[in-house]
Design an enzyme around this catalytic site. Structure first.
Site, mmCIF file in Angstrom:
data_model
loop_
_atom_site.group_PDB
_atom_site.id
_atom_site.type_symbol
_atom_site.label_atom_id
_atom_site.label_comp_id
_atom_site.label_asym_id
_atom_site.label_seq_id
_atom_site.Cartn_x
_atom_site.Cartn_y
_atom_site.Cartn_z
ATOM 1 N N CYS A 95 0.785 -1.128 -0.195
ATOM 2 C CA CYS A 95 0.154 -0.018 -0.130
ATOM 3 C C CYS A 95 0.921 1.227 0.057
ATOM 4 O O CYS A 95 0.654 2.233 -0.705
ATOM 5 C CB CYS A 95 -1.070 -0.127 1.123
ATOM 6 S SG CYS A 95 -2.100 1.421 1.285
ATOM 7 N N CYS B 30 -6.007 -2.159 6.881
ATOM 8 C CA CYS B 30 -7.092 -1.071 6.695
ATOM 9 C C CYS B 30 -8.572 -1.464 6.062
ATOM 10 O O CYS B 30 -9.444 -1.025 6.502
ATOM 11 C CB CYS B 30 -6.330 -0.033 5.746
ATOM 12 S SG CYS B 30 -5.848 -0.506 3.954
#
Length: 362
Positions: free
Chosen positions: A99, A197
């Site tokens: 990410c 997340c």
């Protein structure tokens, strides 16, 4: 003279909020950028909407603009698909590293630069050493050893690192909280986010089974004795103790059971008893997909320290760069539960050299 524009990735948390405030104190022109990476939340576990409101309130108080953008498509293509593929093959990936490389300091960095940013900044606990004479920069550990996030940042693109600021990298977490409280930032006591997340606080197995079909199988000892059944190899990681469902057995002692290996060909989970069982230890590892902060390895062979998981104390090792670009790592002391799919990250002192994905161990 116009102050340089820095765009701060605002997560709605205390770290990025203090980072934005610090940059204002240092004379930068500051703008905020809130990005969302996940657009599916039927169960209400995702906190993106609440986080955006927190970021908006902070930016209003600091009197800075806040941009909002979604990279959900890019995230699904570049991060989530890799995450699922790794679990499909029985490995244990770390999507946070990907990410950072692909989204926060990839497409989001490009977006900020198109907005006119000379610098981008985040609330990561890391430091960067800029050299104006070079296009690359050095990545250093954050000064708070309990919060240092250089492990997750080691694969940042070189250009992005050279134009990135980590304003809180020199601070302890307690100092960040204190500054937020003193400035009455509305998130000064907000709890830190944890976990991956896109999963949020939901049970991990519950999330994973919506995307990958479980393939139950047997749990066996090293000797091949059956001691239970697993729900699917993807739900377990090396070194895991909880959730094995192996209770007290008449044919074994009372020591706890741990995952020692996965036999993918037979769909068998292999377990041992005892936290430091020899079968849990590995002296060597081979890694691929190397990302070097300086653009290349420091030498064909070199000594350094390494982490094979976040928060692990540094472990002395020797590294050999292989002809295919991967590395062979020899640890000076055997390491427990070195896990394929996780990252091995290398350091010399405070400097992060880079790292790669563990493929196999011995």
């Amino acid at each position: 003279m116009t102050a340089p524009l820095v765009i701060v990735g605002m997560s709605g948390g205390v770290d990025s909020s203090v980072a934005a405030w610090l940059l204002l104190q240092q004379g930068y022109e500051v703008q905020g950028l809130f990005m969302s990476n996940w657009d599916e939340d039927e169960d209400g576990y995702c906190t993106a909407a609440e986080d955006y409101q927190d970021a908006r309130h902070v930016c209003e108080q600091l009197k800075i603009p806040l941009h909002k953008v979604s990279f959900a498509g890019e995230y699904r293509e570049r991060v989530f698909s890799y995450f699922l593929e790794e679990y499909r093959h029985g490995r244990t990936p770390n999507p946070d590293v990907l990410c950072n490389r692909e989204i926060k300091f990839g497409v989001c960095y490009d977006y900020a630069r198109r907005l006119g940013a000379e610098w981008v900044a985040t609330g990561h606990y890391a430091r960067v050493e800029h050299d104006p004479s070079q296009s690359r920069a050095k990545l250093l550990r954050g000064l708070d050893p309990n919060k240092d996030q250089s492990y997750f940042l080691h694969a940042m693109p070189g250009e992005a690192l050279a134009h990135t600021l980590f304003p809180i990298g020199d601070l302890q977490k307690s100092e960040v909280r204190r500054l937020a409280r003193e400035q009455t930032l509305p998130v000064f006591d907000k709890k830190d986010s944890t976990g991956i997340c896109f999963i949020g606080e939901r049970p991990f197995a519950q999330f994973l089974e919506t995307y990958l079909p479980a393939q139950p199988g047997q749990i066996e000892t090293l000797e091949g004795r059956r001691v239970g059944e697993h729900r699917g190899l993807m739900y377990y990681t090396l070194g895991q103790r909880q959730g094995l469902g192996i209770g007290g057995r008449n044919d074994a002692n009372e020591a706890p059971w741990y995952v020692a290996d996965k036999d993918l060909a037979r769909n068998v989970l292999i377990v041992v008893q005892g936290h430091d069982h020899p079968a849990m230890l590995r002296g060597e590892a081979w890694a691929s997909q190397l990302a070097w902060v300086a653009g290349s390895a420091p030498a064909p062979r070199f000594d350094c320290t390494a982490k094979v998981r976040y928060r692990q104390p540094d472990q002395p090792c020797s590294v050999e760069v292989l002809a295919d670009g991967g590395v062979h790592v020899r640890f000076h002391q055997p390491q427990r539960a070195v896990t394929p799919g996780q990252y091995v990250v290398f350091y010399v002192g405070e400097v992060c050299l880079g790292g790669g994905v563990v493929d196999r161990t011995a």
